[in-house]
Design a protein around this motif. Structure first.
Motif, PDB file in Angstrom:
ATOM      1  N   LYS A   9      -9.730 -14.806  -7.714  1.00  0.00           N
ATOM      2  CA  LYS A   9      -9.312 -16.035  -8.391  1.00  0.00           C
ATOM      3  C   LYS A   9      -8.972 -17.147  -7.396  1.00  0.00           C
ATOM      4  N   GLY A  10      -9.105 -16.860  -6.115  1.00  0.00           N
ATOM      5  CA  GLY A  10      -8.867 -17.868  -5.093  1.00  0.00           C
ATOM      6  C   GLY A  10      -7.548 -17.771  -4.375  1.00  0.00           C
ATOM      7  N   CYS A  11      -6.743 -16.753  -4.678  1.00  0.00           N
ATOM      8  CA  CYS A  11      -5.431 -16.617  -4.035  1.00  0.00           C
ATOM      9  C   CYS A  11      -5.573 -16.202  -2.569  1.00  0.00           C
ATOM     10  N   GLU A  12      -4.959 -16.962  -1.685  1.00  0.00           N
ATOM     11  CA  GLU A  12      -4.894 -16.600  -0.271  1.00  0.00           C
ATOM     12  C   GLU A  12      -3.657 -15.755   0.020  1.00  0.00           C
ATOM     13  N   LEU A  13      -2.651 -15.908  -0.820  1.00  0.00           N
ATOM     14  CA  LEU A  13      -1.373 -15.225  -0.651  1.00  0.00           C
ATOM     15  C   LEU A  13      -0.982 -14.580  -1.975  1.00  0.00           C
ATOM     16  N   VAL A  14      -0.643 -13.283  -1.923  1.00  0.00           N
ATOM     17  CA  VAL A  14      -0.237 -12.550  -3.121  1.00  0.00           C
ATOM     18  C   VAL A  14       1.124 -11.908  -2.870  1.00  0.00           C
ATOM     19  N   ILE A  15       2.022 -12.071  -3.823  1.00  0.00           N
ATOM     20  CA  ILE A  15       3.347 -11.445  -3.774  1.00  0.00           C
ATOM     21  C   ILE A  15       3.347 -10.255  -4.722  1.00  0.00           C
ATOM     22  N   LEU A  16       3.653  -9.075  -4.195  1.00  0.00           N
ATOM     23  CA  LEU A  16       3.840  -7.904  -5.050  1.00  0.00           C
ATOM     24  C   LEU A  16       5.269  -7.943  -5.570  1.00  0.00           C
ATOM     25  N   ALA A  17       5.454  -8.534  -6.743  1.00  0.00           N
ATOM     26  CA  ALA A  17       6.788  -8.667  -7.332  1.00  0.00           C
ATOM     27  C   ALA A  17       7.137  -7.407  -8.116  1.00  0.00           C
ATOM     28  N   CYS A  18       6.841  -6.282  -7.510  1.00  0.00           N
ATOM     29  CA  CYS A  18       7.015  -4.959  -8.120  1.00  0.00           C
ATOM     30  C   CYS A  18       7.480  -4.019  -7.028  1.00  0.00           C
ATOM     31  N   ASN A  19       8.643  -3.419  -7.207  1.00  0.00           N
ATOM     32  CA  ASN A  19       9.175  -2.536  -6.178  1.00  0.00           C
ATOM     33  C   ASN A  19       8.329  -1.288  -5.995  1.00  0.00           C
ATOM     34  N   THR A  20       7.824  -0.723  -7.087  1.00  0.00           N
ATOM     35  CA  THR A  20       7.024   0.495  -6.975  1.00  0.00           C
ATOM     36  C   THR A  20       5.737   0.221  -6.208  1.00  0.00           C
ATOM     37  N   ALA A  21       5.063  -0.879  -6.522  1.00  0.00           N
ATOM     38  CA  ALA A  21       3.848  -1.240  -5.790  1.00  0.00           C
ATOM     39  C   ALA A  21       4.166  -1.562  -4.340  1.00  0.00           C
ATOM     40  N   SER A  22       5.282  -2.244  -4.100  1.00  0.00           N
ATOM     41  CA  SER A  22       5.682  -2.552  -2.728  1.00  0.00           C
ATOM     42  C   SER A  22       5.973  -1.285  -1.942  1.00  0.00           C
ATOM     43  N   ALA A  23       6.567  -0.298  -2.622  1.00  0.00           N
ATOM     44  CA  ALA A  23       6.930   0.945  -1.954  1.00  0.00           C
ATOM     45  C   ALA A  23       5.725   1.833  -1.668  1.00  0.00           C
ATOM     46  N   LYS A  24       4.764   1.864  -2.585  1.00  0.00           N
ATOM     47  CA  LYS A  24       3.701   2.862  -2.490  1.00  0.00           C
ATOM     48  C   LYS A  24       2.318   2.311  -2.155  1.00  0.00           C
ATOM     49  N   ALA A  25       2.161   0.984  -2.148  1.00  0.00           N
ATOM     50  CA  ALA A  25       0.820   0.435  -1.912  1.00  0.00           C
ATOM     51  C   ALA A  25       0.779  -0.630  -0.831  1.00  0.00           C
ATOM     52  N   LEU A  26       1.856  -1.355  -0.614  1.00  0.00           N
ATOM     53  CA  LEU A  26       1.827  -2.520   0.255  1.00  0.00           C
ATOM     54  C   LEU A  26       1.393  -2.184   1.677  1.00  0.00           C
ATOM     55  N   ARG A  27       1.990  -1.165   2.264  1.00  0.00           N
ATOM     56  CA  ARG A  27       1.694  -0.856   3.664  1.00  0.00           C
ATOM     57  C   ARG A  27       0.213  -0.539   3.869  1.00  0.00           C
TER      58      ARG A  27
END
Length: 272
Positions: free
Chosen positions: A65-83
């Motif tokens: 969709k054209g996003c250069e920057l995405v915020i994972l505003a989800c703790n579970t996704a941040s904990a298990k997918a971000l890295r």
């Protein structure tokens, strides 16, 4: 040429809207796209591999969709997918794009909210089992003791708009009791799920007055302001037209009905 790069904000459901609200209040001029993966929510009890797969699919959709920057505003996704996304997927396929989470910004400032250096963390089973907050807080503040409590019933109650009903009281009281019995020194409780701010009216009645109940919206928003100041190469790509678009993997009508409670105003979504 007009810049057309919105800031993408992702959550497994509605909770990320509480973070989005704070970000939009702090940075009102930018363009935003919010995506809630409501069809597959909640994420809390899924495996690491499943959460990574779902999160990556949604991040890539936002990139398209054209996003250069995405915020994972989800703790579970941040904990298990971000890295994994940051270390594996971005360098290989999207070297110019960035994905940020909500755990590190919170861990970086947690010391400001505790005098006893004893913190309670309440989150989904996935977030708690990942030990992400324990590790991140210890990295910045090894002197802080962290006690954790998973609250698997809270997100379903909130997503079904039953959290303020009397039937939710047992699960609210029980999880709080289980946390507080772990240590008498806890003076700060972090709500490590972006859904949980909707429980604040009841949590303030359950916890003693000396407990500092910490939500993440303002923290993440302040961190994003700082990030954009430190990364002008990213900031200059972002479009500023004050537009907000909302998408869901579930039913848009159901999303609109519930989402206004989290975002604080009526909104209209589209199917992703």
């Amino acid at each position: 040429m007009q810049k057309t790069s919105p800031i993408g904000i992702f959550d497994s459901g509605y909770g990320g809207l509480t973070v989005f609200r704070s970000i939009a209040d702090r940075l009102p001029d930018y363009q935003y796209i919010y995506l809630g993966d409501n069809a597959r929510s909640p994420y809390g009890d899924h495996s690491f591999d499943t959460i990574y797969k779902y999160t990556l699919e949604c991040v890539e959709w936002l990139f398209a969709k054209g996003c250069e920057l995405v915020i994972l505003a989800c703790n579970t996704a941040s904990a298990k997918a971000l890295r994994t996304i940051q270390q594996k997927d971005l360098p290989a396929k999207y070297p110019g794009k960035r994905v940020l989470g909500v755990i590190r910004p919170t861990a970086e400032v947690i010391n400001q909210f505790t005098s006893s250096k004893t913190v309670g963390v309440m989150g989904t089973r996935g977030t708690i089992n990942s030990q992400s907050y324990l590790l991140e807080i210890n990295k910045f503040f090894p002197e802080i003791r962290v006690y954790q409590q998973s609250c698997p019933m809270w997100v379903p109650l909130i997503e079904n708009n039953e959290h303020l009903q009397s039937g939710a009281d047992f699960f609210i009281n029980e999880y709080c009791r289980q946390l507080m019995t772990q240590s008498d020194d806890i003076d700060c409780v972090l709500l490590a799920c972006t859904h949980y701010p909707l429980l604040l009216p009841k949590l303030k009645k359950v916890f003693p007055d000396y407990i500092n109940i910490l939500t993440q919206g303002e923290i993440v928003a302040a961190s994003l302001v700082d990030y954009l100041q430190r990364h002008p190469d990213i900031e200059k790509k972002l479009s500023r037209n004050q537009e907000k678009s909302f998408f869901t993997s579930g039913d848009p009508l159901a999303f609109d009905e519930h989402a206004s409670i989290f975002f604080g105003e009526d909104l209209k979504s589209e199917k992703m």
